[in-house]
Design an enzyme around this catalytic site. Structure first.
Site, mmCIF file in Angstrom:
data_model
loop_
_atom_site.group_PDB
_atom_site.id
_atom_site.type_symbol
_atom_site.label_atom_id
_atom_site.label_comp_id
_atom_site.label_asym_id
_atom_site.label_seq_id
_atom_site.Cartn_x
_atom_site.Cartn_y
_atom_site.Cartn_z
ATOM 1 N N ASP A 1 17.201 -1.408 -15.004
ATOM 2 C CA ASP A 1 15.250 -1.634 -14.520
ATOM 3 C C ASP A 1 15.229 -1.736 -15.850
ATOM 4 O O ASP A 1 14.411 -2.292 -16.398
ATOM 5 C CB ASP A 1 14.789 0.112 -13.999
ATOM 6 C CG ASP A 1 13.223 0.009 -14.265
ATOM 7 O OD1 ASP A 1 12.595 -0.007 -13.344
ATOM 8 O OD2 ASP A 1 12.765 1.097 -14.572
ATOM 9 N N PHE B 1 1.056 -0.741 0.037
ATOM 10 C CA PHE B 1 -0.381 -0.072 0.098
ATOM 11 C C PHE B 1 1.047 1.262 -0.085
ATOM 12 O O PHE B 1 0.838 2.055 0.826
ATOM 13 C CB PHE B 1 -1.136 -0.209 1.637
ATOM 14 C CG PHE B 1 -1.969 0.454 1.383
ATOM 15 C CD1 PHE B 1 -2.965 0.736 0.145
ATOM 16 C CD2 PHE B 1 -2.485 1.795 1.997
ATOM 17 C CE1 PHE B 1 -3.974 1.271 -0.335
ATOM 18 C CE2 PHE B 1 -3.374 2.644 2.121
ATOM 19 C CZ PHE B 1 -4.086 2.357 0.869
ATOM 20 N N LYS C 1 8.195 -6.603 -10.047
ATOM 21 C CA LYS C 1 9.224 -7.057 -11.430
ATOM 22 C C LYS C 1 9.954 -7.964 -10.359
ATOM 23 O O LYS C 1 10.282 -9.364 -11.830
ATOM 24 C CB LYS C 1 10.289 -5.774 -11.809
ATOM 25 C CG LYS C 1 9.589 -4.524 -12.531
ATOM 26 C CD LYS C 1 10.673 -3.778 -12.964
ATOM 27 C CE LYS C 1 9.701 -2.141 -12.988
ATOM 28 N NZ LYS C 1 10.049 -2.119 -11.452
ATOM 29 N N GLY D 1 4.772 -0.084 -16.738
ATOM 30 C CA GLY D 1 3.739 1.033 -16.206
ATOM 31 C C GLY D 1 1.974 0.662 -17.199
ATOM 32 O O GLY D 1 1.942 0.347 -17.884
ATOM 33 N N LYS E 1 13.063 -5.012 -17.161
ATOM 34 C CA LYS E 1 12.145 -4.815 -18.279
ATOM 35 C C LYS E 1 11.919 -4.928 -19.865
ATOM 36 O O LYS E 1 11.158 -5.707 -19.980
ATOM 37 C CB LYS E 1 11.740 -3.284 -18.384
ATOM 38 C CG LYS E 1 10.728 -2.817 -16.974
ATOM 39 C CD LYS E 1 11.132 -1.056 -16.972
ATOM 40 C CE LYS E 1 10.275 -0.418 -16.186
ATOM 41 N NZ LYS E 1 10.644 0.954 -15.897
ATOM 42 N N ALA F 1 2.867 4.152 -3.050
ATOM 43 C CA ALA F 1 1.868 5.173 -3.825
ATOM 44 C C ALA F 1 1.578 4.471 -4.723
ATOM 45 O O ALA F 1 -0.112 4.958 -5.107
ATOM 46 C CB ALA F 1 3.598 6.170 -4.338
ATOM 47 N N GLU G 1 13.171 8.844 -8.088
ATOM 48 C CA GLU G 1 13.769 7.855 -6.549
ATOM 49 C C GLU G 1 14.920 8.533 -5.534
ATOM 50 O O GLU G 1 15.348 8.535 -6.559
ATOM 51 C CB GLU G 1 13.602 6.293 -6.587
ATOM 52 C CG GLU G 1 11.768 5.761 -6.793
ATOM 53 C CD GLU G 1 11.718 4.551 -6.848
ATOM 54 O OE1 GLU G 1 12.225 3.977 -6.748
ATOM 55 O OE2 GLU G 1 11.459 4.310 -8.476
ATOM 56 N N THR H 1 4.075 -5.104 -3.533
ATOM 57 C CA THR H 1 5.078 -4.890 -2.657
ATOM 58 C C THR H 1 6.049 -4.476 -2.968
ATOM 59 O O THR H 1 6.869 -4.991 -4.628
ATOM 60 C CB THR H 1 5.302 -6.368 -1.501
ATOM 61 O OG1 THR H 1 6.032 -7.559 -2.927
ATOM 62 C CG2 THR H 1 4.076 -6.408 -0.717
HETATM 63 N N1 HSE Z 1 11.658 4.078 -12.080
HETATM 64 C C1 HSE Z 1 10.734 3.783 -13.277
HETATM 65 C C2 HSE Z 1 10.966 5.039 -14.350
HETATM 66 C C3 HSE Z 1 9.973 3.854 -12.739
HETATM 67 O O1 HSE Z 1 11.370 5.241 -14.066
HETATM 68 O O2 HSE Z 1 10.398 4.478 -14.816
HETATM 69 C C4 HSE Z 1 9.406 2.010 -11.870
HETATM 70 O O3 HSE Z 1 9.211 1.085 -13.277
#
Ligand code: HSE
Length: 337
Positions: A216, A9, A120, A149, A220, A11, A205, A91
Site C-alpha cells: 500500500d 458503496f 488506487k 486519503g 501511494k 464504508a 483490514e 470500487t
Molecule cells: N489501509 C490504508 C492505511 C488505508 O492503513 O492507511 C487505505 O489506503
C-alpha cells in the site's frame, strides 16, 4: 448543474453520502446525487436521490439492495443516460489489471464526465493514459484520496510547489502499519499481537497483506512519483519491504532516541529514479518522526521552495470520504468560474 453518480458503496461511499448531508451548506443548490451503483445494481432518481432519506436508510443497517429504488441499473446505463457531470469512483482497488475501476474511469472521461476517485489500482497502472483523456476532453481527474486519503499529499506535491522542482519524496503513508509499529512499543506487544489489536479496532483490514507487506505504501509512493515527475517504471520491479519481520526488541532497543516507521523514499533528478519502501529508524530530528497513530506524513525536498512536510490525515472511512468531498468541491468551485 452538478449531477453526480457514485459507484462503489462500501464504508467510504457511505461516509461520502453522509458528508453530502452534513456539509449541504457548502454545496450548490443545483447539485444532485442521481445514482448509487454497485456491481449488482443500483438506485437512480433522475431528479436527484433524497440524501437525507438514503442516510437514514443506511444508518439503520438496511441493505441498499432492498431500497425501493433498487434495480439492475448498471454503469453502462448511466453512461447511456448522459445525465451526469461528475463520477465518484470508489470500487475496490485491484492492482493486477485495475478493473473494474479502470473501465469506469476511462469511459467516464471519454464521455466528458469529471472523475473523483479513491481507487488506487487504475491510477497506479494507467495514470498517464487517463490523465491524457481528461486533458483532451477538458474534464478533471482528481485522485487526492489515492495517496493517503485526507493527507493532502498530491496537492502539496503539485499545486502547492508550483514553479519548483521536487527532487525527493519521503512518505509515511500507511496508517495501519504506523499504528502497529507504535503499538509494539507503547503496549510492549509483538508484531502479531499488535496486528490483532489493529484488526480488533477495525484499523487493519481482515486481509491486511497490502498494508503490512509495504505494498500500500509503495502504491501511494508510486502514484506520487508518476503525478509529480511524469516518470514511468515497472511497479513489479520496485524494492518493497514491509513490517512483518520487525521484532519488538529492535524497536525497544531504540525507543529513547529513534522510532521505526515504514517509510517510502523516491528520488528523481536528471532522469535518475530511485525508489524503496522499508522499515527505517527515524531520528527525533527527522521531519516524519512525529507521524503518530493512524496518521500519515509526506516530506518533499524541492529546489527553490525548501523542504515541505505535511502530517495528519489519519486513516478512516470518514477521512477518506472527506478527501473525496474535498476533490468534489474543487471541481465544483472551478467549474463555477
Ligand atoms: N489501509 C490504508 C492505511 C488505508 O492503513 O492507511 C487505505 O489506503
Amino acid at each position: 448543474m452538478f449531477n453526480i453518480a457514485l459507484i462503489g458503496f462500501g464504508a467510504v461511499g457511505k461516509s461520502f453520502v453522509k458528508l453530502l448531508q452534513l456539509k449541504k451548506n457548502l454545496l450548490p443548490d443545483n447539485m444532485k446525487l442521481k445514482y448509487i451503483i454497485k456491481s449488482d445494481g443500483g438506485i437512480y432518481d433522475k431528479d436527484g436521490l433524497d440524501i437525507d432519506e438514503i442516510v437514514k436508510y443506511t444508518n439503520s443497517n438496511n441493505k441498499i439492495q432492498k431500497h425501493p429504488l433498487w434495480s439492475n441499473i448498471s454503469f453502462k446505463d448511466m453512461i447511456k443516460n448522459k445525465d451526469i457531470d461528475i463520477l465518484v469512483e470508489l470500487t475496490s482497488t485491484n492492482i493486477i489489471n485495475g478493473e473494474p475501476g479502470y473501465t469506469h474511469i476511462k469511459s467516464a472521461l471519454e464521455n466528458n464526465i469529471n472523475v473523483v476517485t479513491g481507487n488506487k489500482g487504475p491510477i497506479l497502472l494507467y495514470y498517464h493514459e487517463l490523465k491524457n483523456i481528461s486533458l483532451k476532453n477538458d474534464v478533471y481527474l482528481k485522485i487526492g484520496c489515492t495517496t493517503g486519503g485526507a493527507l493532502p499529499s498530491v496537492n502539496a506535491g503539485t499545486i502547492d510547489v508550483l514553479g519548483s522542482q521536487v527532487t525527493e519524496i519521503i512518505g509515511v503513508l500507511n496508517g495501519t502499519t504506523n499504528f502497529i509499529l507504535e503499538e509494539m512499543i507503547k503496549s510492549n506487544m509483538d508484531y502479531k499481537e499488535a496486528l490483532k489489536k489493529a484488526q480488533d479496532l477495525k484499523i487493519a483490514e481482515k486481509d491486511p497483506s497490502l498494508d503490512v507487506l509495504g505494498i500500500d505504501t509503495a502504491i501511494k509512493m508510486a502514484i506520487l512519483s508518476k503525478v509529480i515527475w511524469d516518470v514511468d517504471f515497472d511497479f513489479e520491479k520496485l524494492k518493497i519491504q514491509g513490517i512483518t519481520n520487525v521484532r519488538k526488541k529492535d524497536l525497544l532497543d531504540n525507543i529513547s532516541k529513534k522510532k521505526t516507521k515504514l517509510v517510502g523514499r523516491a528520488y528523481f533528478l536528471n532522469g535518475n529514479f530511485e525508489f524503496e519502501v522499508k522499515p527505517m529508524l527515524l531520528n527525533k530530528d527527522h521531519p516524519l518522526y512525529f507521524v503518530d497513530g493512524k496518521n500519515k506524513g509526506v516530506h518533499y525536498k524541492t529546489d527553490i521552495l525548501g523542504d515541505i512536510t505535511v502530517i495528519g490525515g489519519a486513516s478512516s472511512p470518514l477521512n477518506a470520504a472527506a478527501s473525496i468531498f474535498r476533490d468534489l468541491l474543487y471541481i465544483i468551485e472551478n467549474r463555477r468560474r
